[in-house]
Design a protein around this motif. Structure first.
Motif, PDB file in Angstrom:
ATOM      1  N   GLU A 447       0.822  -1.045  -0.190  1.00  0.00           N
ATOM      2  CA  GLU A 447      -0.082  -0.083   0.041  1.00  0.00           C
ATOM      3  C   GLU A 447       1.000   1.176   0.002  1.00  0.00           C
ATOM      4  O   GLU A 447       0.505   2.375  -0.650  1.00  0.00           O
ATOM      5  N   LEU A 448       1.914   1.159   0.957  1.00  0.00           N
ATOM      6  CA  LEU A 448       3.011   2.310   0.878  1.00  0.00           C
ATOM      7  C   LEU A 448       3.655   2.724  -0.460  1.00  0.00           C
ATOM      8  O   LEU A 448       3.558   3.799  -0.956  1.00  0.00           O
ATOM      9  N   TYR A 449       4.032   1.755  -1.287  1.00  0.00           N
ATOM     10  CA  TYR A 449       4.594   1.956  -2.418  1.00  0.00           C
ATOM     11  C   TYR A 449       3.597   2.218  -3.670  1.00  0.00           C
ATOM     12  O   TYR A 449       3.879   3.188  -4.289  1.00  0.00           O
ATOM     13  N   TYR A 450       2.644   1.304  -3.720  1.00  0.00           N
ATOM     14  CA  TYR A 450       1.648   1.302  -4.622  1.00  0.00           C
ATOM     15  C   TYR A 450       0.341   2.519  -4.538  1.00  0.00           C
ATOM     16  O   TYR A 450      -0.619   2.106  -4.778  1.00  0.00           O
ATOM     17  N   CYS A 451       0.738   3.568  -3.619  1.00  0.00           N
ATOM     18  CA  CYS A 451      -0.481   4.411  -3.270  1.00  0.00           C
ATOM     19  C   CYS A 451      -0.732   5.272  -4.605  1.00  0.00           C
ATOM     20  O   CYS A 451       0.275   5.319  -5.394  1.00  0.00           O
ATOM     21  N   PRO A 452      -1.874   5.905  -4.615  1.00  0.00           N
ATOM     22  CA  PRO A 452      -2.361   6.460  -5.820  1.00  0.00           C
ATOM     23  C   PRO A 452      -1.198   7.646  -6.103  1.00  0.00           C
ATOM     24  O   PRO A 452      -1.058   7.924  -7.360  1.00  0.00           O
ATOM     25  N   GLU A 453      -0.789   8.272  -5.329  1.00  0.00           N
ATOM     26  CA  GLU A 453       0.260   9.287  -5.730  1.00  0.00           C
ATOM     27  C   GLU A 453       1.390   8.936  -6.383  1.00  0.00           C
ATOM     28  O   GLU A 453       1.898   9.355  -7.526  1.00  0.00           O
ATOM     29  N   HIS A 454       2.025   7.763  -5.874  1.00  0.00           N
ATOM     30  CA  HIS A 454       3.106   7.221  -6.382  1.00  0.00           C
ATOM     31  C   HIS A 454       2.892   6.543  -7.803  1.00  0.00           C
ATOM     32  O   HIS A 454       3.990   6.645  -8.576  1.00  0.00           O
ATOM     33  N   VAL A 455       1.740   5.965  -7.957  1.00  0.00           N
ATOM     34  CA  VAL A 455       1.488   5.430  -9.159  1.00  0.00           C
ATOM     35  C   VAL A 455       1.418   6.199 -10.223  1.00  0.00           C
ATOM     36  O   VAL A 455       2.014   6.009 -11.349  1.00  0.00           O
ATOM     37  N   GLU A 456       0.689   7.480 -10.089  1.00  0.00           N
ATOM     38  CA  GLU A 456       0.895   8.461 -10.919  1.00  0.00           C
ATOM     39  C   GLU A 456       2.203   9.018 -11.009  1.00  0.00           C
ATOM     40  O   GLU A 456       2.535   9.578 -12.402  1.00  0.00           O
ATOM     41  N   THR A 457       3.097   9.146 -10.283  1.00  0.00           N
ATOM     42  CA  THR A 457       4.355   9.396 -10.543  1.00  0.00           C
ATOM     43  C   THR A 457       5.270   8.315 -11.418  1.00  0.00           C
ATOM     44  O   THR A 457       6.003   8.812 -12.220  1.00  0.00           O
ATOM     45  N   LEU A 458       5.070   7.124 -11.145  1.00  0.00           N
ATOM     46  CA  LEU A 458       5.481   5.969 -11.890  1.00  0.00           C
ATOM     47  C   LEU A 458       5.343   6.371 -13.287  1.00  0.00           C
ATOM     48  O   LEU A 458       5.891   6.143 -14.191  1.00  0.00           O
ATOM     49  N   LEU A 459       3.864   6.560 -13.679  1.00  0.00           N
ATOM     50  CA  LEU A 459       3.575   6.516 -15.002  1.00  0.00           C
ATOM     51  C   LEU A 459       3.813   7.666 -15.826  1.00  0.00           C
ATOM     52  O   LEU A 459       4.200   7.645 -16.874  1.00  0.00           O
ATOM     53  N   GLN A 460       3.793   8.835 -14.986  1.00  0.00           N
ATOM     54  CA  GLN A 460       3.953  10.245 -15.631  1.00  0.00           C
ATOM     55  C   GLN A 460       5.593   9.965 -15.840  1.00  0.00           C
ATOM     56  O   GLN A 460       6.030  10.452 -16.859  1.00  0.00           O
ATOM     57  N   ARG A 461       6.252   9.511 -15.087  1.00  0.00           N
ATOM     58  CA  ARG A 461       7.860   9.566 -15.363  1.00  0.00           C
ATOM     59  C   ARG A 461       8.236   8.665 -16.731  1.00  0.00           C
ATOM     60  O   ARG A 461       9.015   8.831 -17.505  1.00  0.00           O
ATOM     61  N   ALA A 462       7.531   7.623 -16.585  1.00  0.00           N
ATOM     62  CA  ALA A 462       7.710   6.711 -17.782  1.00  0.00           C
ATOM     63  C   ALA A 462       7.251   7.379 -19.223  1.00  0.00           C
ATOM     64  O   ALA A 462       7.819   6.951 -20.152  1.00  0.00           O
ATOM     65  N   ALA A 463       6.232   8.045 -18.933  1.00  0.00           N
ATOM     66  CA  ALA A 463       5.540   8.944 -20.059  1.00  0.00           C
ATOM     67  C   ALA A 463       6.663   9.773 -20.674  1.00  0.00           C
ATOM     68  O   ALA A 463       6.789   9.965 -21.872  1.00  0.00           O
ATOM     69  N   THR A 464       7.250  10.401 -19.601  1.00  0.00           N
ATOM     70  CA  THR A 464       8.330  11.653 -19.914  1.00  0.00           C
ATOM     71  C   THR A 464       9.346  11.186 -20.567  1.00  0.00           C
ATOM     72  O   THR A 464      10.082  11.715 -21.712  1.00  0.00           O
ATOM     73  N   ASP A 465       9.877  10.071 -19.903  1.00  0.00           N
ATOM     74  CA  ASP A 465      11.353   9.718 -20.217  1.00  0.00           C
ATOM     75  C   ASP A 465      11.546   8.694 -21.640  1.00  0.00           C
ATOM     76  O   ASP A 465      12.520   8.257 -22.069  1.00  0.00           O
ATOM     77  N   GLY A 466      10.353   8.305 -21.923  1.00  0.00           N
ATOM     78  CA  GLY A 466      10.035   7.555 -23.229  1.00  0.00           C
ATOM     79  C   GLY A 466      10.072   6.020 -22.912  1.00  0.00           C
ATOM     80  O   GLY A 466      10.058   5.298 -24.095  1.00  0.00           O
ATOM     81  N   ILE A 467      10.145   5.625 -21.878  1.00  0.00           N
ATOM     82  CA  ILE A 467      10.112   4.060 -21.750  1.00  0.00           C
ATOM     83  C   ILE A 467       8.459   3.820 -21.980  1.00  0.00           C
ATOM     84  O   ILE A 467       8.238   2.864 -22.534  1.00  0.00           O
ATOM     85  N   GLY A 468       7.597   4.554 -21.405  1.00  0.00           N
ATOM     86  CA  GLY A 468       6.292   4.482 -21.841  1.00  0.00           C
ATOM     87  C   GLY A 468       5.290   3.943 -20.820  1.00  0.00           C
ATOM     88  O   GLY A 468       5.796   2.838 -20.319  1.00  0.00           O
ATOM     89  N   PRO A 469       4.349   4.310 -20.385  1.00  0.00           N
ATOM     90  CA  PRO A 469       3.465   4.010 -19.302  1.00  0.00           C
ATOM     91  C   PRO A 469       2.892   2.860 -19.422  1.00  0.00           C
ATOM     92  O   PRO A 469       2.407   1.890 -18.434  1.00  0.00           O
ATOM     93  N   SER A 470       2.607   2.329 -20.643  1.00  0.00           N
ATOM     94  CA  SER A 470       1.821   1.075 -20.820  1.00  0.00           C
ATOM     95  C   SER A 470       2.685  -0.285 -20.587  1.00  0.00           C
ATOM     96  O   SER A 470       2.231  -1.188 -20.239  1.00  0.00           O
ATOM     97  N   ARG A 471       3.905  -0.064 -20.475  1.00  0.00           N
ATOM     98  CA  ARG A 471       4.825  -1.142 -19.962  1.00  0.00           C
ATOM     99  C   ARG A 471       4.940  -1.373 -18.376  1.00  0.00           C
ATOM    100  O   ARG A 471       5.463  -2.389 -18.008  1.00  0.00           O
ATOM    101  N   LEU A 472       4.428  -0.356 -17.891  1.00  0.00           N
ATOM    102  CA  LEU A 472       4.336  -0.674 -16.561  1.00  0.00           C
ATOM    103  C   LEU A 472       2.824  -0.867 -15.848  1.00  0.00           C
ATOM    104  O   LEU A 472       2.603  -1.279 -14.695  1.00  0.00           O
ATOM    105  N   THR A 473       1.683  -0.576 -16.697  1.00  0.00           N
ATOM    106  CA  THR A 473       0.488  -0.613 -16.206  1.00  0.00           C
ATOM    107  C   THR A 473      -0.091  -2.156 -15.781  1.00  0.00           C
ATOM    108  O   THR A 473      -0.515  -2.161 -14.561  1.00  0.00           O
ATOM    109  N   GLY A 474       0.526  -3.133 -16.624  1.00  0.00           N
ATOM    110  CA  GLY A 474       0.336  -4.475 -16.213  1.00  0.00           C
ATOM    111  C   GLY A 474       0.809  -4.896 -14.969  1.00  0.00           C
ATOM    112  O   GLY A 474       0.374  -5.581 -14.101  1.00  0.00           O
ATOM    113  N   ARG A 475       2.240  -4.530 -14.513  1.00  0.00           N
ATOM    114  CA  ARG A 475       2.834  -4.946 -13.497  1.00  0.00           C
ATOM    115  C   ARG A 475       2.277  -4.323 -12.239  1.00  0.00           C
ATOM    116  O   ARG A 475       2.425  -4.866 -11.212  1.00  0.00           O
TER     117      ARG A 475
END
Length: 559
Positions: A447-475
């Protein structure tokens, strides 16, 4: 069939049933899914070896070896049907329960019990049997129970040994124990892992799994690899890997399977890593085989000259890294001397700069851990480390590890139910936390790591640096929903839980259908609805951050 094999029509049949058992949930029901998360590498290895024995007619030119595979993680095991099949083939057969980990051993014994009652020979192999026999001189109660049922135990690796095992089973002379731990085989030129195409229909994201090396040079106290597979790693070659890719892609062309997971405990320590990566690059760039793969490495691998760059160019899309802890005391206690905390950020950023998703393995329950320190460390990771996905594990004294041996030698308490040794439960007494505190902080860590705020950070960071958020959503979906709703570890999760009323742990009663099915309906609603809602939220966030990233890129180009 090889050219030197006589062309004789087989008049007899020997059936080999390869089964990867699952584990029981807290209510004693087998954990199964409509689609599981992955295919079993051990199942693939044993099937490849068995097919080789069949092609060579190792039991004689008159005996045909028929192999079938069963993954209990995504399909109910039809014991009676398998028994009838073996009996229809003349009664010659062997049930092999393969890749059995400690948490799967109780289920494996229960499966073996059913086949032994029908008079079918059974053998159990895998890390639990090998770990126990590698470290403990006397048979433990769990192994004695299996032997008392007439189940054979197999320790070590099967390359070069299956012919002997099959011959002994065929001629009704199986030994109680086969122990090859002192004679580990070379891997180069061995038959390759393979599975029937139908097995890939039952997994979420089809990947061909293969071990390109076995063994590890490090000496982590919690790991059983070094005592089961050895301190001196053995390897497949670049030619082996090319054969694997060429054999896999044409056979699975209809399902578009181009993804691989190389299950080596530490791919970076394979002396052939550069030749393997160069060969994969050649297949991608010169022959158009769009291979993509994931690997496991240590935290120091990024320092190997050219390793990260060549991995990314060859098609590496994700990397699993044993971070284990960011507490120096814990790393010392685990003998994880190669992990240097001050280098974690640079290491993770190096992988991400090359477009590789980072997945960190993190262990909770080292001696210096407390609920407060764990909470603080997770917040530090979220704030300071560019890690994409984290997978938590309870420190577990796995048989075959030095931790297990130390506790056993001291006579310390360990959880007697092997079914709970899956990295999700408290299995020993922690020096600074009660069992309840330990279990509570483990459950809360997700719950601490995958809290809503940090999930948004993870997806936004992936979209910004080119990795792509879709590669994280399933995991992220599996990591959050498996623990929050299904109450299982992400490594044993899948899509839509299947639960059979009649497949329950030995000794527990079969429930009345008027009790079982109403409760099951409520369980489905309680888990499926929030999972679907969470998935929709991730899809919406992914689309939103993609649009923002494209807009930002367009503005940058215009200026």
């Amino acid at each position: 069939m090889p050219d030197d094999q006589p062309s004789v029509r087989a008049s007899k049949t020997f059936c080999v049933e390869l089964i990867r058992p699952s584990r029981y949930d807290d209510d004693g029901y087998v954990i199964q899914w409509w689609k599981s998360a992955y295919v079993s590498n051990t199942l693939a290895c044993l099937h490849g070896l068995t097919q080789d024995e069949a092609a060579r007619r190792s039991l004689g030119p008159e005996v045909e070896i028929l192999a079938d595979v069963h993954d209990e993680g995504n399909a109910p095991l039809q014991v009676s049907r398998i028994v009838r099949h073996i009996q229809h083939c003349g009664g010659h057969g062997l049930v092999c329960l393969v890749g059995v980990q400690t948490n799967q051993f109780p289920r494996a014994v229960d499966i073996g019990r059913q086949f032994r009652q029908a008079g079918i020979p059974v053998v159990i192999g895998g890390f639990h049997v090998s770990g126990m026999l590698a470290m403990i001189p006397e048979m433990t109660s769990d192994l004695k129970e299996a032997l008392a049922l007439g189940i054979t135990l197999f320790a070590g690796e099967a390359e070069g040994r299956l012919g002997t095992l099959f011959a002994d089973a065929y001629h009704d002379r199986l030994k109680p124990v086969y122990n090859y731990l002192g004679d580990l085989p070379a891997m180069g030129g061995q038959p390759l892992p393979q599975l029937p195409e139908r097995m890939f229909k039952h997994v979420v994201s089809p990947e061909v799994t293969a071990d390109l090396s076995r063994g590890c040079p490090f000496d982590c106290s919690f790991c059983s690899v070094i005592n089961v597979q050895g301190r001196h790693p053995r390897y497949r070659t670049a030619d082996d890997v090319e054969r694997l890719v060429r054999a896999s892609i044409p056979r699975n062309r209809g399902r578009n399977i181009r993804r691989f997971f190389f299950t080596d405990d530490n791919f970076a320590r394979n002396p052939h890593w550069e030749a393997i990566l160069d060969r994969l690059t050649m297949l991608r760039e010169k022959e158009g085989l769009a291979v993509k793969f994931g690997i496991q490495v240590d935290v120091q691998a990024y320092k190997i000259a050219g390793f990260v760059e060549k991995s990314a160019r060859a098609g590496c899309r994700y990397v699993f890294i044993g971070i284990e802890s960011i507490n120096p005391e814990n790393l010392i206690a685990a003998n994880k001397k190669q992990n240097r905390i001050d280098e974690y950020k640079a290491m993770l950023q190096c992988w991400r700069d090359h477009g590789v998703t980072t997945i960190g393995g993190y262990i909770l329950g080292f001696p210096a851990d407390t609920p407060e320190s764990i909470t603080r460390d997770i917040e530090t990771i979220k704030r300071d480390l560019p890690l994409d996905v984290i997978i938590f594990h309870c420190l577990t004294p796995i048989p075959g590890s030095r931790d297990h041996m130390d506790l056993l030698t001291r006579g310390a308490w360990m959880e007697p139910d092997l079914n709970r040794y899956n990295g999700q439960y408290v299995t020993f007494r922690h020096p600074r936390m009660s069992d309840a505190e330990f279990q509570k902080i483990f459950d809360r860590a997700w719950e601490l790591y995958y809290c809503p705020e940090h999930v948004e950070t993870l997806l936004q960071r992936a979209a910004t640096d080119g990795i792509g958020p879709s590669r994280l959503t399933g995991r992220i979906l599996i990591s959050h929903c498996s623990t929050a709703f299904e109450k299982v570890h992400p490594f044993e999760c899948g899509v839509f839980r299947r639960k059979s009323r009649l497949q329950r742990r030995h000794g527990l009663p079969i429930e009345n259908p008027f009790v079982f099915y109403p409760r099951r309906l409520w369980e489905i609603l309680r888990t499926t609805v929030p999972t679907l809602l969470y998935a929709l939220k991730l899809v919406w966030l992914t689309a939103r951050f993609r649009r923002q990233a494209r807009a930002a890129k367009k503005r940058k180009q215009q200026t």
